[in-house]
Design an enzyme around this catalytic site. Structure first.
Site, PDB file in Angstrom:
ATOM      1  N   GLY A  58       0.881  -1.164   0.000  1.00 41.17           N
ATOM      2  CA  GLY A  58       0.000   0.000   0.000  1.00 41.17           C
ATOM      3  C   GLY A  58       0.916   1.210   0.000  1.00 41.17           C
ATOM      4  O   GLY A  58       1.851   1.275   0.799  1.00 41.17           O
ATOM      5  N   ALA A  59       0.654   2.148  -0.905  1.00 41.68           N
ATOM      6  CA  ALA A  59       1.571   3.279  -1.042  1.00 41.68           C
ATOM      7  C   ALA A  59       1.783   3.992   0.292  1.00 41.68           C
ATOM      8  O   ALA A  59       2.909   4.345   0.656  1.00 41.68           O
ATOM      9  CB  ALA A  59       1.015   4.257  -2.071  1.00 41.68           C
ATOM     10  N   ARG A 130      -9.559  -5.329  -5.516  1.00 42.87           N
ATOM     11  CA  ARG A 130      -9.838  -4.417  -4.406  1.00 42.87           C
ATOM     12  C   ARG A 130     -11.222  -3.787  -4.491  1.00 42.87           C
ATOM     13  O   ARG A 130     -11.600  -3.024  -3.592  1.00 42.87           O
ATOM     14  CB  ARG A 130      -8.750  -3.346  -4.333  1.00 42.87           C
ATOM     15  CG  ARG A 130      -8.708  -2.409  -5.513  1.00 42.87           C
ATOM     16  CD  ARG A 130      -7.394  -1.638  -5.626  1.00 42.87           C
ATOM     17  NE  ARG A 130      -7.056  -0.823  -4.478  1.00 42.87           N
ATOM     18  CZ  ARG A 130      -5.965  -0.041  -4.444  1.00 42.87           C
ATOM     19  NH1 ARG A 130      -5.142   0.030  -5.477  1.00 42.87           N
ATOM     20  NH2 ARG A 130      -5.701   0.668  -3.372  1.00 42.87           N
ATOM     21  N   ASN A 192       0.588  10.156  -7.300  1.00 45.50           N
ATOM     22  CA  ASN A 192       0.512   8.697  -7.430  1.00 45.50           C
ATOM     23  C   ASN A 192      -0.640   8.244  -8.332  1.00 45.50           C
ATOM     24  O   ASN A 192      -1.531   7.498  -7.911  1.00 45.50           O
ATOM     25  CB  ASN A 192       0.314   8.087  -6.030  1.00 45.50           C
ATOM     26  CG  ASN A 192       1.484   7.206  -5.630  1.00 45.50           C
ATOM     27  OD1 ASN A 192       2.254   6.754  -6.478  1.00 45.50           O
ATOM     28  ND2 ASN A 192       1.604   6.963  -4.341  1.00 45.50           N
ATOM     29  N   LYS A 246       9.688  13.863  -9.331  1.00 50.07           N
ATOM     30  CA  LYS A 246      10.548  12.672  -9.478  1.00 50.07           C
ATOM     31  C   LYS A 246      10.768  12.379 -10.959  1.00 50.07           C
ATOM     32  O   LYS A 246       9.840  12.485 -11.756  1.00 50.07           O
ATOM     33  CB  LYS A 246       9.875  11.455  -8.826  1.00 50.07           C
ATOM     34  CG  LYS A 246       9.630  11.594  -7.341  1.00 50.07           C
ATOM     35  CD  LYS A 246       8.710  10.485  -6.838  1.00 50.07           C
ATOM     36  CE  LYS A 246       7.313  10.646  -7.405  1.00 50.07           C
ATOM     37  NZ  LYS A 246       6.394   9.549  -7.067  1.00 50.07           N
ATOM     38  N   GLY A 277       8.934   5.290  -5.562  1.00 51.05           N
ATOM     39  CA  GLY A 277       8.326   6.597  -5.298  1.00 51.05           C
ATOM     40  C   GLY A 277       7.936   6.751  -3.831  1.00 51.05           C
ATOM     41  O   GLY A 277       8.131   7.819  -3.232  1.00 51.05           O
ATOM     42  N   ASP A 278       7.382   5.707  -3.243  1.00 51.35           N
ATOM     43  CA  ASP A 278       6.985   5.775  -1.824  1.00 51.35           C
ATOM     44  C   ASP A 278       8.218   5.886  -0.941  1.00 51.35           C
ATOM     45  O   ASP A 278       8.231   6.635   0.039  1.00 51.35           O
ATOM     46  CB  ASP A 278       6.173   4.536  -1.437  1.00 51.35           C
ATOM     47  CG  ASP A 278       4.966   4.352  -2.325  1.00 51.35           C
ATOM     48  OD1 ASP A 278       4.421   5.367  -2.797  1.00 51.35           O
ATOM     49  OD2 ASP A 278       4.578   3.197  -2.570  1.00 51.35           O
TER      50      ASP A 278
HETATM   51  N1  LIG Z   1      16.801   2.982 -11.637  1.00 50.31           N
HETATM   52  C1  LIG Z   1      16.966   3.768 -10.554  1.00 50.31           C
HETATM   53  N2  LIG Z   1      18.182   3.858  -9.963  1.00 50.31           N
HETATM   54  C2  LIG Z   1      18.364   4.621  -8.864  1.00 50.31           C
HETATM   55  N3  LIG Z   1      17.385   5.356  -8.281  1.00 50.31           N
HETATM   56  C3  LIG Z   1      16.156   5.306  -8.829  1.00 50.31           C
HETATM   57  C4  LIG Z   1      15.868   4.501  -9.977  1.00 50.31           C
HETATM   58  N4  LIG Z   1      14.556   4.630 -10.277  1.00 50.31           N
HETATM   59  C5  LIG Z   1      14.041   5.475  -9.350  1.00 50.31           C
HETATM   60  N5  LIG Z   1      14.988   5.897  -8.485  1.00 50.31           N
HETATM   61  C6  LIG Z   1      14.861   6.852  -7.375  1.00 50.31           C
HETATM   62  O1  LIG Z   1      13.591   6.766  -6.803  1.00 50.31           O
HETATM   63  C7  LIG Z   1      12.877   7.994  -7.004  1.00 50.31           C
HETATM   64  C8  LIG Z   1      11.430   7.677  -7.283  1.00 50.31           C
HETATM   65  O2  LIG Z   1      11.348   6.838  -8.424  1.00 50.31           O
HETATM   66  P1  LIG Z   1      10.239   7.031  -9.552  1.00 50.31           P
HETATM   67  O3  LIG Z   1      10.382   8.386 -10.133  1.00 50.31           O
HETATM   68  O4  LIG Z   1      10.374   5.876 -10.472  1.00 50.31           O
HETATM   69  O5  LIG Z   1       8.929   6.968  -8.666  1.00 50.31           O
HETATM   70  P2  LIG Z   1       7.488   6.429  -9.037  1.00 50.31           P
HETATM   71  O6  LIG Z   1       7.294   6.433 -10.511  1.00 50.31           O
HETATM   72  O7  LIG Z   1       6.556   7.203  -8.209  1.00 50.31           O
HETATM   73  O8  LIG Z   1       7.564   4.936  -8.484  1.00 50.31           O
HETATM   74  P3  LIG Z   1       6.407   3.946  -7.932  1.00 50.31           P
HETATM   75  O9  LIG Z   1       5.077   4.535  -8.299  1.00 50.31           O
HETATM   76  O10 LIG Z   1       6.685   2.628  -8.598  1.00 50.31           O
HETATM   77  O11 LIG Z   1       6.626   3.869  -6.462  1.00 50.31           O
HETATM   78  C9  LIG Z   1      13.586   8.714  -8.138  1.00 50.31           C
HETATM   79  O12 LIG Z   1      13.415  10.107  -8.050  1.00 50.31           O
HETATM   80  C10 LIG Z   1      15.020   8.264  -7.934  1.00 50.31           C
HETATM   81  O13 LIG Z   1      15.656   9.084  -6.984  1.00 50.31           O
HETATM   82  O1  LIG Z   2      -1.119   0.669  -6.447  1.00 51.93           O
HETATM   83  C1  LIG Z   2      -1.505   0.777  -5.290  1.00 51.93           C
HETATM   84  O2  LIG Z   2      -2.633   1.127  -5.002  1.00 51.93           O
HETATM   85  C2  LIG Z   2      -0.612   0.501  -4.183  1.00 51.93           C
HETATM   86  O3  LIG Z   2      -0.677   1.175  -3.187  1.00 51.93           O
HETATM   87  C3  LIG Z   2       0.314  -0.625  -4.302  1.00 51.93           C
HETATM   88  C4  LIG Z   2       1.772  -0.417  -4.485  1.00 51.93           C
HETATM   89  O4  LIG Z   2       2.372  -1.216  -3.504  1.00 51.93           O
HETATM   90  C5  LIG Z   2       2.374   0.923  -4.395  1.00 51.93           C
HETATM   91  O5  LIG Z   2       1.631   1.801  -5.117  1.00 51.93           O
HETATM   92  C6  LIG Z   2       3.793   0.894  -4.908  1.00 51.93           C
HETATM   93  O6  LIG Z   2       4.146   2.163  -5.290  1.00 51.93           O
END
Ligand SMILES: Nc1ncnc2c1ncn2[C@@H]1O[C@H](COP(=O)(O)OP(=O)(O)OP(=O)(O)O)[C@@H](O)[C@H]1O
Ligand SMILES: O=C(O)C(=O)C[C@H](O)[C@H](O)CO
Length: 336
Positions: A58-59, A130, A192, A246, A277-278
């Site tokens: 869960g985020a 869900r 998100n 990000k 991201g979380d």
């Molecule tokens: N391949 C990578 N190597 C190193 N750091 C990374 C990489 N990918 C992501 N990160 C780090 O994690 C941070 C968040 O990643 P990202 O931008 O992919 O978040 P997101 O798309 O919200 O991810 P998610 O929704 O899957 O949690 C980035 O700003 C970076 O600092």
């Molecule tokens: O996608 C969702 O609703 C979630 O909270 C599950 C994932 O574990 C989460 O987003 C990862 O970033």
């Protein structure tokens, strides 16, 4: 259910906190709310069968766990079913020192489930089960209890996933951010966006009007237009104090206090990017709680993002405070 165990862990290094506690209790550094589900993770195409591992995801609880590991106090508010998967969620969060004292158990609805399918290399698919879940029964009353029991928290963290779950969770988030502002609690919103739950236009109509209540806005570069079509400047003009964007493996940037800082990502071997991201948000908020500069907050966010990427699982590989320096070791080093 109310009145579960209260996390008594002391806040460490928090440079500021929420409003005045009632009843002599210390307010939590951070309150998060949303849906946490059981999570099955498979290592190949689902239709071929094979082994799955069971955990939780869960985020918002990913963020809470990341903060708790760094020594901050965190509470999660949500609803789980009166079933074994709900027990797994609660047991896991308690083991991670995340407070579940105001979590409600819904006897009518099941705990939600998601399945992560590792499809090709580092490309994963997420499948949700869900609809009609306990988590989607979150309502205003759950928020009221979580925001006030023990005193207003320092930060309220919400994501754009929760309002996509239905009218109850949407009202809960809208109420939470308004009430937080009245209580002097800072609000962090992570956009998100989950395209499997709603489209960008629907998300924009709900999340855009939240900006006047938001202190810290977090978005991926491709999500930012959902709340700020003209970019970070739009969000700052709407009253947001800090805009954090990000860029995945290209790092992240922040506009805060008249400064603009951009940092590259840490170079790490990629195990799984889910949860990066979380983890980033947990690091950023940890830096905020510690009173770090915008660059320092971003650096901790980037560091936690890298920990998530370099390890398997949404939250499993996140560091304790003592482990923050591990990424600086050379590849192949063994700590003895
Ligand atoms: N391949 C990578 N190597 C190193 N750091 C990374 C990489 N990918 C992501 N990160 C780090 O994690 C941070 C968040 O990643 P990202 O931008 O992919 O978040 P997101 O798309 O919200 O991810 P998610 O929704 O899957 O949690 C980035 O700003 C970076 O600092
Ligand atoms: O996608 C969702 O609703 C979630 O909270 C599950 C994932 O574990 C989460 O987003 C990862 O970033």
């Amino acid at each position: 259910m109310t009145g579960g165990s209260r996390n008594d862990r002391a806040a460490t290094g928090g440079s500021w906190n929420g409003g005045t506690a009632t009843g002599g209790e210390t307010p939590f550094d951070v309150l998060t709310l949303g849906e946490t589900m059981a999570c099955l993770h498979g290592s190949g195409p689902l239709r071929l069968g094979g082994d799955l591992t069971l955990s939780i995801a869960g985020a918002e609880t990913n963020v809470a766990i990341g903060l708790a590991r760094l020594g901050h106090t965190a509470r999660w508010a949500g609803v789980v079913g009166a079933d074994e998967l709900g027990a797994l969620v609660l047991r896991t969060l308690r083991a991670e020192a995340v407070d579940t004292g105001t979590v409600r158990i819904d006897p009518e609805r099941p705990t939600g489930l998601l399945i992560q399918e590792n499809r090709i290399g580092d490309v994963s698919r997420v499948h949700y089960y869900r609809s009609g879940s306990a988590g989607s029964a979150l309502g205003i009353a759950d928020v009221t209890a979580a925001l006030t029991a023990g005193g207003p928290p320092g930060i309220l963290h919400v994501t754009g996933i929760t309002p996509a779950l239905g009218p109850g969770p949407r009202a809960a988030v809208e109420h939470a951010v308004r009430r937080a502002q009245e209580l002097g609690t800072r609000v962090c919103l992570d956009v998100n966006h989950r395209a499997r739950l709603w489209d960008a236009a629907a998300a924009s109509a709900v999340l855009g009007p939240l900006l006047p209540y938001v202190d810290v806005l977090v978005a991926s570069y491709d999500e930012l237009p959902i709340v700020a079509p003209g970019g970070a400047g739009d969000a700052l003009a709407a009253g947001v104090a800090e805009v954090v964007v990000k860029h995945g493996s290209a790092g992240a940037e922040v506009w805060a206090g008249g400064e603009h800082v951009r940092l590259p990502a840490r170079r790490v071997p990629v195990a799984s990017t889910i949860g990066a991201g979380d983890a980033f948000v947990a690091g950023y908020l940890s830096g905020l709680l510690d009173g770090l500069s915008p660059a320092g907050r971003l650096e901790r966010g980037v560091t936690l993002g890298a920990f998530a990427v370099a390890t398997h699982g949404d939250w499993h590989g996140l560091p304790t405070r003592e482990e923050l320096g591990l990424l600086s070791l050379a590849a192949g080093d063994t700590v003895r």
